[in-house]
Design a protein around this motif. Sequence first.
Motif, PDB file in Angstrom:
ATOM      1  N   LEU A 104      34.766  59.709  77.151  1.00 38.90           N
ATOM      2  CA  LEU A 104      34.702  61.054  77.325  1.00 38.90           C
ATOM      3  C   LEU A 104      34.314  61.337  78.536  1.00 38.90           C
ATOM      4  CD1 LEU A 104      34.141  62.548  73.907  1.00 38.90           C
ATOM      5  CD2 LEU A 104      35.989  62.869  75.003  1.00 38.90           C
ATOM      6  N   GLN A 105      33.155  60.705  79.075  1.00 42.86           N
ATOM      7  CA  GLN A 105      32.600  60.780  80.366  1.00 42.86           C
ATOM      8  C   GLN A 105      33.668  60.456  81.358  1.00 42.86           C
ATOM      9  OE1 GLN A 105      29.165  58.451  81.150  1.00 42.86           O
ATOM     10  NE2 GLN A 105      28.349  60.022  82.555  1.00 42.86           N
ATOM     11  N   SER A 107      36.988  60.267  81.020  1.00 43.73           N
ATOM     12  CA  SER A 107      37.794  61.601  81.036  1.00 43.73           C
ATOM     13  C   SER A 107      37.592  63.112  81.661  1.00 43.73           C
ATOM     14  CB  SER A 107      38.477  61.971  79.571  1.00 43.73           C
ATOM     15  OG  SER A 107      39.358  62.770  79.537  1.00 43.73           O
ATOM     16  N   ALA A 108      36.262  63.294  81.649  1.00 51.00           N
ATOM     17  CA  ALA A 108      35.815  64.505  81.877  1.00 51.00           C
ATOM     18  C   ALA A 108      35.926  64.439  83.472  1.00 51.00           C
ATOM     19  CB  ALA A 108      34.256  64.862  81.355  1.00 51.00           C
ATOM     20  N   ALA A 109      35.384  63.292  83.951  1.00 51.57           N
ATOM     21  CA  ALA A 109      35.235  63.057  85.482  1.00 51.57           C
ATOM     22  C   ALA A 109      36.660  63.292  85.793  1.00 51.57           C
ATOM     23  CB  ALA A 109      34.629  61.699  85.650  1.00 51.57           C
ATOM     24  N   THR A 110      37.701  62.728  85.263  1.00 47.67           N
ATOM     25  CA  THR A 110      38.972  62.787  85.758  1.00 47.67           C
ATOM     26  C   THR A 110      39.590  64.194  86.018  1.00 47.67           C
ATOM     27  OG1 THR A 110      39.396  60.642  85.063  1.00 47.67           O
ATOM     28  CG2 THR A 110      41.316  62.195  85.586  1.00 47.67           C
ATOM     29  N   ILE A 111      39.145  64.827  84.797  1.00 46.94           N
ATOM     30  CA  ILE A 111      39.825  66.329  84.735  1.00 46.94           C
ATOM     31  C   ILE A 111      38.996  66.993  85.900  1.00 46.94           C
ATOM     32  CG2 ILE A 111      39.402  68.496  83.461  1.00 46.94           C
ATOM     33  CD1 ILE A 111      40.059  66.555  80.912  1.00 46.94           C
ATOM     34  N   ARG A 159      33.348  75.789  91.063  1.00 44.93           N
ATOM     35  CA  ARG A 159      32.523  74.545  90.685  1.00 44.93           C
ATOM     36  C   ARG A 159      33.012  73.714  89.373  1.00 44.93           C
ATOM     37  NH1 ARG A 159      26.234  75.445  90.435  1.00 44.93           N
ATOM     38  NH2 ARG A 159      26.900  76.258  88.243  1.00 44.93           N
ATOM     39  N   PHE A 160      33.115  72.546  89.569  1.00 44.75           N
ATOM     40  CA  PHE A 160      33.755  71.690  88.190  1.00 44.75           C
ATOM     41  C   PHE A 160      32.750  70.412  88.075  1.00 44.75           C
ATOM     42  CE2 PHE A 160      37.070  73.550  90.735  1.00 44.75           C
ATOM     43  CZ  PHE A 160      37.691  74.236  90.074  1.00 44.75           C
ATOM     44  N   ARG A 161      31.880  70.879  86.915  1.00 41.04           N
ATOM     45  CA  ARG A 161      31.056  69.817  86.818  1.00 41.04           C
ATOM     46  C   ARG A 161      30.803  69.729  85.199  1.00 41.04           C
ATOM     47  NH1 ARG A 161      25.032  70.739  89.166  1.00 41.04           N
ATOM     48  NH2 ARG A 161      25.323  72.393  87.737  1.00 41.04           N
ATOM     49  N   VAL A 162      30.794  68.314  84.836  1.00 38.59           N
ATOM     50  CA  VAL A 162      30.355  68.086  83.213  1.00 38.59           C
ATOM     51  C   VAL A 162      29.012  67.498  83.047  1.00 38.59           C
ATOM     52  CG1 VAL A 162      31.016  67.118  81.158  1.00 38.59           C
ATOM     53  CG2 VAL A 162      32.698  68.193  82.724  1.00 38.59           C
ATOM     54  N   GLN A 163      28.121  67.736  82.279  1.00 38.12           N
ATOM     55  CA  GLN A 163      26.819  67.279  82.295  1.00 38.12           C
ATOM     56  C   GLN A 163      26.754  66.553  80.702  1.00 38.12           C
ATOM     57  OE1 GLN A 163      24.872  71.160  82.635  1.00 38.12           O
ATOM     58  NE2 GLN A 163      23.576  70.490  84.126  1.00 38.12           N
ATOM     59  N   GLU A 164      26.072  65.412  80.819  1.00 39.58           N
ATOM     60  CA  GLU A 164      25.917  64.789  79.871  1.00 39.58           C
ATOM     61  C   GLU A 164      24.305  64.710  79.379  1.00 39.58           C
ATOM     62  OE1 GLU A 164      27.560  63.046  82.261  1.00 39.58           O
ATOM     63  OE2 GLU A 164      29.401  63.730  81.758  1.00 39.58           O
ATOM     64  N   LEU A 165      23.934  65.222  78.367  1.00 38.47           N
ATOM     65  CA  LEU A 165      22.481  65.521  78.116  1.00 38.47           C
ATOM     66  C   LEU A 165      21.970  64.905  76.714  1.00 38.47           C
ATOM     67  CD1 LEU A 165      22.555  69.180  78.982  1.00 38.47           C
ATOM     68  CD2 LEU A 165      21.927  67.329  80.418  1.00 38.47           C
ATOM     69  N   ARG A 166      20.671  64.620  76.684  1.00 35.59           N
ATOM     70  CA  ARG A 166      20.144  63.972  75.524  1.00 35.59           C
ATOM     71  C   ARG A 166      19.118  65.174  74.704  1.00 35.59           C
ATOM     72  NH1 ARG A 166      21.918  60.098  72.795  1.00 35.59           N
ATOM     73  NH2 ARG A 166      22.170  58.120  73.802  1.00 35.59           N
ATOM     74  N   ILE A 167      19.392  65.409  73.594  1.00 32.06           N
ATOM     75  CA  ILE A 167      18.539  66.274  73.007  1.00 32.06           C
ATOM     76  C   ILE A 167      17.263  65.923  72.559  1.00 32.06           C
ATOM     77  CG2 ILE A 167      18.665  68.170  70.932  1.00 32.06           C
ATOM     78  CD1 ILE A 167      21.650  67.629  70.878  1.00 32.06           C
ATOM     79  N   GLU A 168      16.250  66.425  72.739  1.00 36.56           N
ATOM     80  CA  GLU A 168      14.855  66.202  72.249  1.00 36.56           C
ATOM     81  C   GLU A 168      14.077  67.498  71.824  1.00 36.56           C
ATOM     82  OE1 GLU A 168      12.686  63.721  74.987  1.00 36.56           O
ATOM     83  OE2 GLU A 168      13.970  61.787  74.956  1.00 36.56           O
ATOM     84  N   SER A 169      13.436  67.394  70.936  1.00 34.92           N
ATOM     85  CA  SER A 169      12.556  68.449  70.537  1.00 34.92           C
ATOM     86  C   SER A 169      11.161  68.576  71.292  1.00 34.92           C
ATOM     87  CB  SER A 169      12.116  68.383  69.060  1.00 34.92           C
ATOM     88  OG  SER A 169      11.508  69.367  68.558  1.00 34.92           O
ATOM     89  N   SER A 170      10.816  69.736  71.786  1.00 38.56           N
ATOM     90  CA  SER A 170       9.780  69.765  72.636  1.00 38.56           C
ATOM     91  C   SER A 170       8.663  69.722  71.871  1.00 38.56           C
ATOM     92  CB  SER A 170       9.817  71.009  73.478  1.00 38.56           C
ATOM     93  OG  SER A 170       8.596  71.320  74.134  1.00 38.56           O
ATOM     94  N   PRO A 171       7.645  68.921  72.290  1.00 38.98           N
ATOM     95  CA  PRO A 171       6.181  68.738  71.301  1.00 38.98           C
ATOM     96  C   PRO A 171       5.470  70.105  71.299  1.00 38.98           C
ATOM     97  CG  PRO A 171       6.194  67.499  73.383  1.00 38.98           C
ATOM     98  CD  PRO A 171       7.268  67.836  73.467  1.00 38.98           C
ATOM     99  N   VAL A 172       5.653  70.981  72.483  1.00 37.90           N
ATOM    100  CA  VAL A 172       4.721  72.110  72.712  1.00 37.90           C
ATOM    101  C   VAL A 172       5.322  73.085  71.817  1.00 37.90           C
ATOM    102  CG1 VAL A 172       4.152  71.415  75.064  1.00 37.90           C
ATOM    103  CG2 VAL A 172       6.043  72.933  74.769  1.00 37.90           C
ATOM    104  N   VAL A 173       6.474  73.073  71.224  1.00 39.05           N
ATOM    105  CA  VAL A 173       6.943  74.054  70.422  1.00 39.05           C
ATOM    106  C   VAL A 173       6.476  74.215  68.689  1.00 39.05           C
ATOM    107  CG1 VAL A 173       9.134  75.307  69.200  1.00 39.05           C
ATOM    108  CG2 VAL A 173       9.135  74.462  71.712  1.00 39.05           C
ATOM    109  N   SER A 174       5.868  75.003  68.329  1.00 37.86           N
ATOM    110  CA  SER A 174       5.145  74.819  67.275  1.00 37.86           C
ATOM    111  C   SER A 174       6.186  75.172  65.953  1.00 37.86           C
ATOM    112  CB  SER A 174       3.928  75.715  67.146  1.00 37.86           C
ATOM    113  OG  SER A 174       4.497  77.401  67.153  1.00 37.86           O
ATOM    114  N   ALA A 175       7.220  76.117  66.211  1.00 39.16           N
ATOM    115  CA  ALA A 175       8.225  76.617  65.135  1.00 39.16           C
ATOM    116  C   ALA A 175       9.290  76.016  65.768  1.00 39.16           C
ATOM    117  CB  ALA A 175       7.938  78.000  64.991  1.00 39.16           C
ATOM    118  N   ASP A 176       9.669  74.555  65.379  1.00 35.76           N
ATOM    119  CA  ASP A 176      10.691  73.937  65.892  1.00 35.76           C
ATOM    120  C   ASP A 176      11.980  74.502  65.292  1.00 35.76           C
ATOM    121  OD1 ASP A 176      11.473  70.560  66.844  1.00 35.76           O
ATOM    122  OD2 ASP A 176      12.439  72.256  67.379  1.00 35.76           O
TER     123      ASP A 176
END
Length: 334
Positions: A104-105, A107-111, A159-176
Amino acid sequence: STMTDPTPTTTTCADVLRLTEQMTLFRIDFRIWSGRKQLRAEDLHLGTERPPEDLVSLGSKKVCNPEALRVFHRHKKQLERELLAVGTRFLGGYLVPDRLAADLQTSAATISAEAQVDAEHFLTDYDRHIDAWCAAYPDWSAAIRRAVDPVEQVRRQFRFRVQELRIESSPVVSADTLIDDLEDVGETIFTEVEQLARVLEHSFDVQAQLSRRALGTFRRVLEKLDALSFVDRRIDPVVTAISQWLARLQASGPIAGQPFLDGWALMRLVSDAETMARHGAGLLALDALMPSHDKRPASATAVSPPTIADNHNAAESTCDFDALFEATNAEVAD
């Protein structure tokens, strides 16, 4: 068969890790010049008539033909379709299994590259686009030209950009809230499948047989659910039902008789998010979705029900159609 209510489960921290460590979040960052500028009071006094709707709408005036900009929205829609084919909406982006992320990365770069090339073509012809639009509305050309921005300023609006990101929970958020967000992912997947499968109903409206072209929709539904089956335990039973039905179909020719009726039940299954969730949770048998006798197309009754003996009494002769379908299914399975 009798369905039982399974023990309810909730998403745990371990579930969150399992999902976030196996999935990539794609975010589409496409900026497309609107071709519009704010409508001013003086614009309304330039002509003897009200501005045409094709030129003025929603408090803005169009300084360029919208048709010249549709290509960029098509690129964005194409990318969204590809991500939704095996992914699901999440936090303003699209969650995709890691095993499919690399393709998909690419394909996204091609588009994105194709959209950039189209933008360069548009900008090269920018003056010609403006001239043609002014020529189409000569009484309003002065108002249009006053609102036109220099081409370099318009270039910055693309602008035509696609970002690929990792999801992580922030340790400073008390009510995640990440656990809460991920608990909703399964429901989102079922809702997206429901929208994808809506076209299937027309294939079963009056036809007594199913065109093989309709199988394309079933396969797209299967592809999406199969890719995301690890996200929610309720998805796998739906995947199994569709894949087993497809495997039973003949290689060619229209789909009629019992396979048609089985397909009808599957259409009802995948066309409703709640129905999929209930079936996946073990609360609804697929047999319960079979069409009742009076709602079937006339020639769909090619599957003959078991004959009732003449010496049966009236109470015995009022057969439960679900039971008849279960008997027929058992014969097919044998």
